[in-house]
Design a protein around this motif. Structure first.
Motif, mmCIF file in Angstrom:
data_model
loop_
_atom_site.group_PDB
_atom_site.id
_atom_site.type_symbol
_atom_site.label_atom_id
_atom_site.label_comp_id
_atom_site.label_asym_id
_atom_site.label_seq_id
_atom_site.Cartn_x
_atom_site.Cartn_y
_atom_site.Cartn_z
ATOM 1 N N ALA A 98 0.884 -1.185 0.005
ATOM 2 C CA ALA A 98 0.057 -0.039 -0.110
ATOM 3 C C ALA A 98 0.796 1.254 -0.099
ATOM 4 O O ALA A 98 0.530 2.364 -0.781
ATOM 5 C CB ALA A 98 -0.725 0.147 1.271
ATOM 6 N N ASP A 99 1.943 1.252 0.642
ATOM 7 C CA ASP A 99 2.959 2.478 0.755
ATOM 8 C C ASP A 99 3.508 2.570 -0.438
ATOM 9 O O ASP A 99 3.678 3.771 -0.885
ATOM 10 C CB ASP A 99 3.833 2.201 1.846
ATOM 11 N N ILE A 100 3.996 1.666 -1.161
ATOM 12 C CA ILE A 100 4.504 1.658 -2.569
ATOM 13 C C ILE A 100 3.598 2.429 -3.525
ATOM 14 O O ILE A 100 3.778 3.330 -4.305
ATOM 15 C CB ILE A 100 5.010 0.412 -2.981
ATOM 16 N N TRP A 101 2.500 1.838 -3.440
ATOM 17 C CA TRP A 101 1.430 2.316 -4.298
ATOM 18 C C TRP A 101 0.938 3.793 -4.177
ATOM 19 O O TRP A 101 0.837 4.675 -4.911
ATOM 20 C CB TRP A 101 0.019 1.474 -4.327
ATOM 21 N N LEU A 102 0.882 3.904 -2.919
ATOM 22 C CA LEU A 102 0.423 5.403 -2.373
ATOM 23 C C LEU A 102 1.366 6.354 -2.586
ATOM 24 O O LEU A 102 1.332 7.428 -3.163
ATOM 25 C CB LEU A 102 -0.215 5.398 -0.963
ATOM 26 N N GLY A 103 2.674 5.958 -1.946
ATOM 27 C CA GLY A 103 3.735 7.067 -1.780
ATOM 28 C C GLY A 103 4.544 7.154 -3.039
ATOM 29 O O GLY A 103 5.061 8.352 -3.330
ATOM 30 N N ASN A 104 4.857 6.222 -3.847
ATOM 31 C CA ASN A 104 5.743 6.177 -4.826
ATOM 32 C C ASN A 104 5.059 6.523 -5.924
ATOM 33 O O ASN A 104 5.773 6.682 -7.258
ATOM 34 C CB ASN A 104 6.548 4.656 -5.048
ATOM 35 N N TRP A 105 3.660 6.178 -6.344
ATOM 36 C CA TRP A 105 3.047 6.421 -7.278
ATOM 37 C C TRP A 105 1.703 7.576 -6.997
ATOM 38 O O TRP A 105 1.914 8.880 -7.812
ATOM 39 C CB TRP A 105 2.161 5.370 -7.876
ATOM 40 N N LYS A 106 0.837 7.234 -6.613
ATOM 41 C CA LYS A 106 -0.369 7.946 -6.496
ATOM 42 C C LYS A 106 -0.085 9.530 -5.957
ATOM 43 O O LYS A 106 -0.229 10.351 -6.543
ATOM 44 C CB LYS A 106 -1.462 7.206 -5.681
ATOM 45 N N GLN A 109 2.537 11.403 -7.879
ATOM 46 C CA GLN A 109 1.993 12.108 -8.854
ATOM 47 C C GLN A 109 1.143 13.369 -8.408
ATOM 48 O O GLN A 109 1.255 14.377 -9.182
ATOM 49 C CB GLN A 109 1.013 11.420 -9.830
ATOM 50 N N LEU A 110 0.126 13.311 -7.480
ATOM 51 C CA LEU A 110 -0.587 14.275 -7.032
ATOM 52 C C LEU A 110 0.307 15.485 -6.458
ATOM 53 O O LEU A 110 0.032 16.716 -7.069
ATOM 54 C CB LEU A 110 -1.651 13.975 -6.069
ATOM 55 N N GLY A 117 1.631 23.656 -10.402
ATOM 56 C CA GLY A 117 0.763 24.460 -10.503
ATOM 57 C C GLY A 117 -0.770 23.923 -10.875
ATOM 58 O O GLY A 117 -1.598 24.856 -11.087
ATOM 59 N N GLN A 118 -0.969 22.781 -11.031
ATOM 60 C CA GLN A 118 -2.274 22.280 -11.240
ATOM 61 C C GLN A 118 -3.081 22.223 -9.910
ATOM 62 O O GLN A 118 -2.464 22.000 -9.001
ATOM 63 C CB GLN A 118 -2.273 20.909 -11.815
ATOM 64 N N GLN A 119 -4.379 22.504 -9.912
ATOM 65 C CA GLN A 119 -5.365 22.312 -8.904
ATOM 66 C C GLN A 119 -5.773 20.901 -8.691
ATOM 67 O O GLN A 119 -6.047 20.448 -9.776
ATOM 68 C CB GLN A 119 -6.661 23.445 -9.309
ATOM 69 N N LEU A 120 -5.599 20.509 -7.577
ATOM 70 C CA LEU A 120 -6.287 19.334 -7.130
ATOM 71 C C LEU A 120 -7.455 19.357 -6.744
ATOM 72 O O LEU A 120 -8.108 20.128 -6.247
ATOM 73 C CB LEU A 120 -5.352 18.730 -6.003
ATOM 74 N N THR A 121 -8.303 18.056 -7.121
ATOM 75 C CA THR A 121 -9.630 18.166 -6.884
ATOM 76 C C THR A 121 -9.669 17.722 -5.117
ATOM 77 O O THR A 121 -8.781 17.659 -4.541
ATOM 78 C CB THR A 121 -10.425 16.785 -7.224
ATOM 79 N N THR A 122 -10.990 17.721 -4.663
ATOM 80 C CA THR A 122 -11.205 17.681 -3.336
ATOM 81 C C THR A 122 -10.630 16.132 -2.849
ATOM 82 O O THR A 122 -10.095 15.906 -1.800
ATOM 83 C CB THR A 122 -12.310 17.966 -2.732
ATOM 84 N N ARG A 123 -10.869 15.296 -3.752
ATOM 85 C CA ARG A 123 -10.603 13.796 -3.539
ATOM 86 C C ARG A 123 -9.313 13.709 -3.491
ATOM 87 O O ARG A 123 -8.650 12.909 -2.933
ATOM 88 C CB ARG A 123 -11.187 12.947 -4.617
ATOM 89 N N GLN A 124 -8.583 14.245 -4.758
ATOM 90 C CA GLN A 124 -7.001 14.190 -4.555
ATOM 91 C C GLN A 124 -6.368 14.708 -3.275
ATOM 92 O O GLN A 124 -5.388 13.877 -2.869
ATOM 93 C CB GLN A 124 -6.554 14.817 -5.832
#
Length: 161
Positions: A98-106, A109-110, A117-124
């Motif tokens: 889970a840490d690899i998927w969340l931390g190293n990817w998701k 990226q966010l 400079g991109q706006q993130l959604t509330t969910r992101q």
């Protein structure tokens, strides 16, 4: 060969546990001082993601050297090692996946999108918050207890039950 494997195994344990926790604490401090979008926070995030990569390379090395010793030295049938493996497979591996998927990817990226400079959604934004709060706090609760049990099993060579 055993001594070399053991040194690499223990060194990997230190690299798995130490740097990522330290950089998370520094990141947390930077966010408190500068906010999520501060320049210093952005720089600390870069180091944080590098230490996550180091953590996960060390974790893979830890698994490889552990398996090498378990199978290479005939310990796989030992009750203490089987208990150690259950702890690793049921608690630590799922957390690390889970840490690899969340931390190293998701999350990476966010955060990079946000730094760009991109706006993130509330969910992101909620996912980033979950990773740094709920998930990390869960890991901080589970890992020390589990690692201490694993270390006890490895040092004592006696099963817990």
């Amino acid at each position: 060969m055993y001594s070399l494997l053991k040194v690499v195994h223990l060194g990997s344990l230190v690299l798995w546990l130490g740097p990522a926790l330290g950089s998370w604490l520094v990141l947390r401090y930077a966010k408190q001082q500068q906010g999520e979008l501060g320049t210093a926070t952005s720089m600390v995030y870069k180091v944080f993601f590098l230490t996550l990569t180091l953590e996960h390379v060390a974790f893979c090395t830890l698994l490889i050297t552990g398996a090498w010793m378990a199978f290479g030295y005939g310990w796989i049938e030992m009750p203490w090692l089987q208990q150690k493996l259950w702890l690793v497979l049921l608690l630590i591996v799922p957390l690390e996946v889970a840490d690899i998927w969340l931390g190293n990817w998701k999350v990476q990226q966010l955060v990079n999108k946000r730094i760009g400079g991109q706006q993130l959604t509330t969910r992101q934004q909620a996912l980033i918050h979950f990773y740094h709060q709920g998930f990390t706090y869960l890991a901080i609760l589970i890992l020390p207890i589990t690692v201490l049990l694993i270390m006890w099993l490895a040092v004592s060579k006696h099963a817990l039950f």
